[in-house]
Design a protein around this motif. Structure first.
Motif, PDB file in Angstrom:
ATOM      1  N   PHE A 348      -5.035  -3.339   8.954  1.00  0.00           N
ATOM      2  CA  PHE A 348      -5.762  -4.284   8.117  1.00  0.00           C
ATOM      3  C   PHE A 348      -7.083  -3.644   7.697  1.00  0.00           C
ATOM      4  CE2 PHE A 348      -3.329  -6.473  11.320  1.00  0.00           C
ATOM      5  CZ  PHE A 348      -2.844  -7.638  10.762  1.00  0.00           C
ATOM      6  N   GLY A 349      -7.695  -4.210   6.668  1.00  0.00           N
ATOM      7  CA  GLY A 349      -9.062  -3.845   6.342  1.00  0.00           C
ATOM      8  C   GLY A 349      -9.179  -2.839   5.217  1.00  0.00           C
ATOM      9  N   PHE A 350     -10.429  -2.384   4.995  1.00  0.00           N
ATOM     10  CA  PHE A 350     -10.703  -1.463   3.907  1.00  0.00           C
ATOM     11  C   PHE A 350     -11.270  -0.146   4.421  1.00  0.00           C
ATOM     12  CE2 PHE A 350     -13.824  -4.824   4.343  1.00  0.00           C
ATOM     13  CZ  PHE A 350     -14.996  -4.138   4.596  1.00  0.00           C
ATOM     14  N   GLY A 351     -10.844   0.242   5.633  1.00  0.00           N
ATOM     15  CA  GLY A 351     -11.187   1.569   6.142  1.00  0.00           C
ATOM     16  C   GLY A 351     -10.292   2.608   5.497  1.00  0.00           C
ATOM     17  N   ILE A 352     -10.124   3.743   6.167  1.00  0.00           N
ATOM     18  CA  ILE A 352      -9.305   4.831   5.609  1.00  0.00           C
ATOM     19  C   ILE A 352      -8.085   5.042   6.504  1.00  0.00           C
ATOM     20  CG2 ILE A 352      -9.271   7.270   4.968  1.00  0.00           C
ATOM     21  CD1 ILE A 352     -12.280   7.107   4.550  1.00  0.00           C
ATOM     22  N   PRO A 353      -6.869   4.795   5.979  1.00  0.00           N
ATOM     23  CA  PRO A 353      -6.557   4.242   4.655  1.00  0.00           C
ATOM     24  C   PRO A 353      -6.727   2.722   4.656  1.00  0.00           C
ATOM     25  CG  PRO A 353      -4.531   4.596   5.849  1.00  0.00           C
ATOM     26  CD  PRO A 353      -5.629   5.104   6.740  1.00  0.00           C
ATOM     27  N   PRO A 354      -6.916   2.110   3.477  1.00  0.00           N
ATOM     28  CA  PRO A 354      -7.067   0.653   3.403  1.00  0.00           C
ATOM     29  C   PRO A 354      -5.743  -0.058   3.648  1.00  0.00           C
ATOM     30  CG  PRO A 354      -7.069   1.611   1.204  1.00  0.00           C
ATOM     31  CD  PRO A 354      -7.076   2.760   2.167  1.00  0.00           C
ATOM     32  N   GLY A 355      -5.849  -1.333   3.972  1.00  0.00           N
ATOM     33  CA  GLY A 355      -4.654  -2.099   4.315  1.00  0.00           C
ATOM     34  C   GLY A 355      -3.939  -2.717   3.143  1.00  0.00           C
ATOM     35  N   ASP A 356      -4.265  -2.308   1.927  1.00  0.00           N
ATOM     36  CA  ASP A 356      -3.598  -2.910   0.770  1.00  0.00           C
ATOM     37  C   ASP A 356      -2.250  -2.294   0.465  1.00  0.00           C
ATOM     38  OD1 ASP A 356      -4.563  -0.482  -0.052  1.00  0.00           O
ATOM     39  OD2 ASP A 356      -5.726  -1.253  -1.746  1.00  0.00           O
ATOM     40  N   SER A 357      -1.836  -1.267   1.248  1.00  0.00           N
ATOM     41  CA  SER A 357      -0.513  -0.675   1.049  1.00  0.00           C
ATOM     42  C   SER A 357      -0.058  -0.011   2.340  1.00  0.00           C
ATOM     43  CB  SER A 357      -0.545   0.362  -0.085  1.00  0.00           C
ATOM     44  OG  SER A 357      -1.433   1.424   0.230  1.00  0.00           O
ATOM     45  N   ASP A 358       1.242   0.279   2.413  1.00  0.00           N
ATOM     46  CA  ASP A 358       1.788   0.981   3.569  1.00  0.00           C
ATOM     47  C   ASP A 358       1.295   2.423   3.567  1.00  0.00           C
ATOM     48  OD1 ASP A 358       3.091  -1.383   3.928  1.00  0.00           O
ATOM     49  OD2 ASP A 358       5.092  -0.610   3.458  1.00  0.00           O
ATOM     50  N   PHE A 359       1.333   3.038   4.754  1.00  0.00           N
ATOM     51  CA  PHE A 359       0.891   4.431   4.863  1.00  0.00           C
ATOM     52  C   PHE A 359       1.823   5.161   5.821  1.00  0.00           C
ATOM     53  CE2 PHE A 359      -1.591   7.929   6.618  1.00  0.00           C
ATOM     54  CZ  PHE A 359      -2.117   8.498   5.459  1.00  0.00           C
ATOM     55  N   SER A 360       2.256   6.380   5.451  1.00  0.00           N
ATOM     56  CA  SER A 360       3.211   7.147   6.257  1.00  0.00           C
ATOM     57  C   SER A 360       2.694   8.551   6.531  1.00  0.00           C
ATOM     58  CB  SER A 360       4.568   7.238   5.550  1.00  0.00           C
ATOM     59  OG  SER A 360       5.138   5.966   5.352  1.00  0.00           O
ATOM     60  N   THR A 375      -6.465  -6.164   2.960  1.00  0.00           N
ATOM     61  CA  THR A 375      -7.826  -5.722   3.261  1.00  0.00           C
ATOM     62  C   THR A 375      -8.621  -6.779   4.020  1.00  0.00           C
ATOM     63  OG1 THR A 375      -8.535  -6.473   1.078  1.00  0.00           O
ATOM     64  CG2 THR A 375      -7.937  -4.149   1.300  1.00  0.00           C
ATOM     65  N   ALA A 376      -8.192  -8.036   3.976  1.00  0.00           N
ATOM     66  CA  ALA A 376      -8.893  -9.091   4.702  1.00  0.00           C
ATOM     67  C   ALA A 376      -8.531  -9.034   6.186  1.00  0.00           C
ATOM     68  CB  ALA A 376      -8.535 -10.454   4.127  1.00  0.00           C
ATOM     69  N   ILE A 377      -9.548  -9.128   7.033  1.00  0.00           N
ATOM     70  CA  ILE A 377      -9.339  -9.154   8.484  1.00  0.00           C
ATOM     71  C   ILE A 377      -9.658 -10.562   8.965  1.00  0.00           C
ATOM     72  CG2 ILE A 377     -10.114  -8.275  10.700  1.00  0.00           C
ATOM     73  CD1 ILE A 377     -10.720  -5.624   9.307  1.00  0.00           C
ATOM     74  N   LYS A 378      -8.663 -11.253   9.478  1.00  0.00           N
ATOM     75  CA  LYS A 378      -8.829 -12.637   9.901  1.00  0.00           C
ATOM     76  C   LYS A 378      -8.779 -12.726  11.426  1.00  0.00           C
ATOM     77  CE  LYS A 378      -6.560 -14.292   5.690  1.00  0.00           C
ATOM     78  NZ  LYS A 378      -5.420 -15.047   5.128  1.00  0.00           N
ATOM     79  N   TYR A 379      -9.631 -13.594  11.954  1.00  0.00           N
ATOM     80  CA  TYR A 379      -9.657 -13.763  13.408  1.00  0.00           C
ATOM     81  C   TYR A 379      -8.289 -14.178  13.943  1.00  0.00           C
ATOM     82  CZ  TYR A 379      -9.973 -16.075  17.839  1.00  0.00           C
ATOM     83  OH  TYR A 379      -9.711 -16.460  19.123  1.00  0.00           O
TER      84      TYR A 379
END
Length: 617
Positions: A348-360, A375-379
């Motif tokens: 989740f979130g907007f770090g590297i890489p952001p959570g707006d897509s999958d990453f492999s 990108t939103a991190i919810k409690y």
């Protein structure tokens, strides 16, 4: 894995489960170290002690409780409760009304330690104080098994409702607070209460001049990680100004048992948090992690050293290194060690890489993927993940960089969310910084949807969560195993279950397979000769097989120059299969091999009648 779940009802069940009147000590006349009341329980409702007045014996014959004003009291849930006996004993006789107790803390010997903290990376100077709570000492010295620590400084909260839960699995909990211009020492009101407090007056026990604690503040220099992250906001010390406490019924917690906190090298927080989390999954859910969890560095065979290498972190030595983001390196580790199908990863979130897509990431022809969850991190997402036994690493930013931690707990206190996390808080030392787990309330002071820690501008920018996926029963597995820096794979197929992990022991010349199975089945294993072998002179010899500590028969179904394949009958509910040979990697010197062969010949000569599949000479 044990997960401690404490809901509001569970935390207070000892009070609400019984009748509204029960024997407890006198609430008003007490020495400084005696327990006193913070709240009373009337008709199953919790009422602040400030709603009552103590009347003399008069018509009742005993000191007793009446409403402070208006003929009724108001419970914390808003319920109005009229005085049931205005001319008599009112709400009950003093000393017999059930309630929640508290105690003032008057000495650091009771389990609390205060210090002044200088966060070197953040440039805060010495405006931040730190409270370390020795959970066992606090509980033993007060006689209160669980509750909340509250601290008022200059008529303001600096620590409010820090939860100390019963059976808490970690020794020390720490939290930071703002000191302002104070230096050298502080005088504060410190209270440990069984119940949540709502006002500073409650923290002071209703006294104009409350019992206070004066402590000297030793200075501690703290060097956090410096994962590259661009931000120009001026750092501010933590406050409770933006923590929104509200409905006490919105109170719960989940704590994970079994987290280790490794000593990290300089700026090694991301590989260290990932190593802590993989070790947690190994110990609690049987994930077959092939590397040892110990302090290490890029290039060595420790778990953190392997992650150092795969994150491509720049390292000179333990005192000189650079920070790095870690998701790609973690996925590479899973793929390199054949764990890509055993761990489900999300971010989740907007770090590297952001959570707006999958990453492999791909290693050795295998790919591991993390599912982007936005990108939103919810409690609620954090709490839900931890309650389900997932392990989560969290990255929070500060002006000039970011720091990575592993989550160990999450909860809500009177509607205010919080987290508890572990990391090496002093990465400039290999003997300090790992003894405590940190507590932080979560806030969002600028309403941008990004959580901050304890009213600071440290923002949560990334969360990575992992969940172990059981190996499918009856499917072929390639289980990694490491020994003395060498990596191997054992092929395994258990018809009625799966193999969780394989470990090797050179001293006993054996490997151990941790298995899960319900019904009786058959285990087929492919053993690399470079990992383990059994020899009689220059010829193949027999292995000894133990299933749950008892010798078992096997058949050797395939033999090549590089490996040997065995089938073993596995009884119902089996947990371990041990294969004992005459040599295990690394290879022994020639003299040792000769001795091992002689010993093996004598051992297996007596057991040939009990073993099937004896190799032909």
């Amino acid at each position: 894995m044990r997960i401690l779940w404490t809901s509001f009802a569970a935390l207070l069940s000892f009070a609400l489960a019984s009748s509204p009147f029960a024997l407890i000590q006198h609430p008003q006349a007490f020495a400084q170290q005696d327990l006193s009341f913070s709240h009373l329980v009337v008709n199953g409702h919790i009422v602040s002690i400030f709603e009552f007045k103590v009347a003399p014996p008069d018509n009742c014959g005993f000191s007793h409780y009446h409403a402070y004003k208006g003929g009724f009291v108001t419970a914390i849930d808003g319920t109005s409760i009229p005085d049931p006996d205005p001319q008599g004993c009112g709400y009950g006789v003093q000393g017999q009304v059930e309630g929640y107790v508290y105690q003032f803390i008057t000495s650091e010997d009771q389990g609390l330690h205060f210090s002044r903290v200088n966060y070197l990376h953040e440039g805060l100077g010495s405006e931040t104080g730190r409270l370390d709570v020795d959970v066992n000492t606090l509980n033993e010295s007060t006689g209160i098994d669980s509750g909340y620590v509250n601290i008022a400084l200059d008529d303001s909260w600096v620590v409010k409702n820090l939860p100390v839960l019963e059976d808490f699995p970690y020794h020390t909990v720490s939290t930071d607070f703002a000191l302002g211009e104070k230096s050298g020492s502080i005088t504060a009101t410190v209270q440990y209460s069984e119940y949540l407090l709502a006002s500073v007056d409650e923290a002071k026990g209703g006294y104009t001049t409350p019992v206070s604690l004066t402590v000297d503040l030793d200075m501690i220099d703290i060097e956090l990680c410096a994962i590259p992250y661009a931000t120009t906001t001026i750092t501010r010390p933590p406050t409770l100004d933006d923590v929104l406490f509200g409905d006490p019924n919105k109170t719960n917690a989940t704590i994970q048992y079994g987290h280790k906190n490794i000593e990290a090298a300089d700026d090694q927080c991301m590989p260290a948090s990932m190593a802590n989390s993989l070790q947690f999954l190994e110990e609690t859910q049987g994930l077959p992690v092939p590397h040892e969890h110990r302090p290490g560095l890029k290039g060595d065979d420790s778990l953190v050293g392997q992650l150092d290498s795969l994150t491509n972190r720049t390292v000179t030595d333990r005192r000189n290194g650079s920070g790095t983001w870690g998701l790609e390196g973690k996925l590479k580790y899973l793929a390199e060690n054949g764990l890509q199908d055993r761990v489900k990863v999300t971010h989740f979130g907007f770090g590297i890489p952001p959570g707006d897509s999958d990453f492999s990431a791909t290693m050795n022809g295998r790919s591991a993927t993390s599912t982007g969850m936005g990108t939103a991190i919810k409690y609620d997402d954090m709490f839900d993940a931890m309650q389900k036994g997932k392990d989560c690493e969290l990255v929070y930013s500060w002006p000039g960089g970011a720091h990575a931690v592993v989550l160990v707990g999450a909860g809500v206190t009177s509607g205010a969310p919080w987290i508890m996390h572990g990391s090496d808080l002093n990465q400039s030392s290999d003997s300090d910084g790992t003894q405590q787990f940190s507590f932080e309330h979560l806030t969002d002071s600028n309403n941008d949807g990004v959580y901050e820690l304890s009213g600071t501008n440290k923002e949560i920018v990334q969360i990575i969560c992992e969940q172990v996926v059981p190996a499918p029963a009856g499917q072929q597995q390639a289980v990694p195993v490491a020994i003395d820096g060498q990596q191997f794979e054992v092929g395994a197929l258990l018809t009625t279950g799966s193999v969780d992990r394989v470990t090797a022991d050179s001293d006993s010349r054996s490997i151990t397979l941790a298995v899960q199975t319900g019904e009786a089945g058959e285990l087929t294993i492919t053993l690399p000769r470079l990992l383990i072998d059994a020899k009689e002179g220059e010829s193949d010899g027999g292995f000894m097989i133990m299933v749950d500590g008892e010798e078992a028969e096997y058949d050797e179904v395939r033999t090549t120059e590089m490996e040997r394949e065995l089938t073993i009958a596995v009884r119902p509910e089996a947990k371990s299969v041990v294969v004992i040979g005459t040599q295990v990697a690394p290879e022994f010197p020639f003299a040792a091999l000769v001795m091992a062969a002689l010993i093996a010949t004598m051992i297996f000569a007596t057991s040939r009648g009990r073993l099937s599949g004896i190799p032909k000479s």
